[in-house]
Scaffold this motif. Sequence first.
Motif, PDB file in Angstrom:
ATOM      1  N   ASN A  39       0.827  -1.211   0.000  1.00 46.25           N
ATOM      2  CA  ASN A  39       0.000   0.000   0.000  1.00 46.25           C
ATOM      3  C   ASN A  39       0.860   1.260   0.000  1.00 46.25           C
ATOM      4  OD1 ASN A  39      -2.493  -1.293  -0.058  1.00 46.25           O
ATOM      5  ND2 ASN A  39      -2.609  -1.447   2.150  1.00 46.25           N
ATOM      6  N   LEU A  40       1.906   1.271   0.812  1.00 46.83           N
ATOM      7  CA  LEU A  40       2.790   2.433   0.859  1.00 46.83           C
ATOM      8  C   LEU A  40       3.532   2.622  -0.463  1.00 46.83           C
ATOM      9  CD1 LEU A  40       4.341   2.307   4.453  1.00 46.83           C
ATOM     10  CD2 LEU A  40       2.558   3.817   3.585  1.00 46.83           C
ATOM     11  N   LEU A  41       3.961   1.527  -1.059  1.00 43.67           N
ATOM     12  CA  LEU A  41       4.644   1.618  -2.352  1.00 43.67           C
ATOM     13  C   LEU A  41       3.705   2.165  -3.427  1.00 43.67           C
ATOM     14  CD1 LEU A  41       6.697  -1.693  -2.246  1.00 43.67           C
ATOM     15  CD2 LEU A  41       7.614   0.633  -2.191  1.00 43.67           C
ATOM     16  N   ASN A  42       2.445   1.747  -3.388  1.00 40.09           N
ATOM     17  CA  ASN A  42       1.454   2.270  -4.335  1.00 40.09           C
ATOM     18  C   ASN A  42       1.238   3.766  -4.122  1.00 40.09           C
ATOM     19  OD1 ASN A  42       1.065  -0.206  -5.578  1.00 40.09           O
ATOM     20  ND2 ASN A  42      -0.657  -0.756  -4.257  1.00 40.09           N
ATOM     21  N   GLN A  43       1.146   4.175  -2.863  1.00 37.33           N
ATOM     22  CA  GLN A  43       0.995   5.595  -2.554  1.00 37.33           C
ATOM     23  C   GLN A  43       2.196   6.391  -3.061  1.00 37.33           C
ATOM     24  OE1 GLN A  43       0.150   6.471   1.585  1.00 37.33           O
ATOM     25  NE2 GLN A  43      -1.231   4.716   1.725  1.00 37.33           N
ATOM     26  N   TYR A  44       3.378   5.854  -2.823  1.00 38.88           N
ATOM     27  CA  TYR A  44       4.589   6.545  -3.256  1.00 38.88           C
ATOM     28  C   TYR A  44       4.631   6.676  -4.775  1.00 38.88           C
ATOM     29  CZ  TYR A  44       9.437   7.820  -3.937  1.00 38.88           C
ATOM     30  OH  TYR A  44      10.569   8.474  -4.319  1.00 38.88           O
ATOM     31  N   GLN A  45       4.225   5.618  -5.461  1.00 38.97           N
ATOM     32  CA  GLN A  45       4.201   5.655  -6.920  1.00 38.97           C
ATOM     33  C   GLN A  45       3.242   6.735  -7.424  1.00 38.97           C
ATOM     34  OE1 GLN A  45       2.928   2.027  -8.810  1.00 38.97           O
ATOM     35  NE2 GLN A  45       3.751   2.630 -10.783  1.00 38.97           N
ATOM     36  N   LYS A  46       2.083   6.861  -6.786  1.00 38.81           N
ATOM     37  CA  LYS A  46       1.113   7.883  -7.181  1.00 38.81           C
ATOM     38  C   LYS A  46       1.673   9.282  -6.949  1.00 38.81           C
ATOM     39  CE  LYS A  46      -2.963   5.077  -6.369  1.00 38.81           C
ATOM     40  NZ  LYS A  46      -4.143   4.839  -5.529  1.00 38.81           N
ATOM     41  N   VAL A  47       2.320   9.483  -5.805  1.00 38.60           N
ATOM     42  CA  VAL A  47       2.911  10.790  -5.489  1.00 38.60           C
ATOM     43  C   VAL A  47       3.999  11.123  -6.507  1.00 38.60           C
ATOM     44  CG1 VAL A  47       4.360  12.017  -3.814  1.00 38.60           C
ATOM     45  CG2 VAL A  47       2.364  10.744  -3.031  1.00 38.60           C
ATOM     46  N   SER A  48       4.831  10.145  -6.819  1.00 39.07           N
ATOM     47  CA  SER A  48       5.912  10.365  -7.782  1.00 39.07           C
ATOM     48  C   SER A  48       5.367  10.673  -9.173  1.00 39.07           C
ATOM     49  CB  SER A  48       6.822   9.139  -7.851  1.00 39.07           C
ATOM     50  OG  SER A  48       7.477   8.951  -6.624  1.00 39.07           O
ATOM     51  N   ALA A  49       4.347   9.944  -9.579  1.00 37.74           N
ATOM     52  CA  ALA A  49       3.752  10.172 -10.903  1.00 37.74           C
ATOM     53  C   ALA A  49       3.119  11.559 -10.960  1.00 37.74           C
ATOM     54  CB  ALA A  49       2.708   9.101 -11.200  1.00 37.74           C
ATOM     55  N   TYR A  50       2.442  11.964  -9.898  1.00 38.58           N
ATOM     56  CA  TYR A  50       1.824  13.284  -9.874  1.00 38.58           C
ATOM     57  C   TYR A  50       2.888  14.378  -9.936  1.00 38.58           C
ATOM     58  CZ  TYR A  50      -0.835  17.321  -8.377  1.00 38.58           C
ATOM     59  OH  TYR A  50      -1.397  18.566  -8.318  1.00 38.58           O
TER      60      TYR A  50
END
Length: 56
Positions: A39-50
Amino acid sequence: MEKKLLKRIEVLRKRLNKFALTRNLVDSEVVEVSQQLDNLLNQYQKVSAYKQLSFW
């Protein structure tokens, strides 16, 4: 926020690695930590993509 996520990811990653050495991979705590890390990795990926999109 990004630094906070990275710190939490690192803590869970270390915990999961420790569990992998001492427990069965289907142990309920191992699965729980793995899911938290996912879940944290998914959140981080979203933040990075944004962040990348905001530069355009």
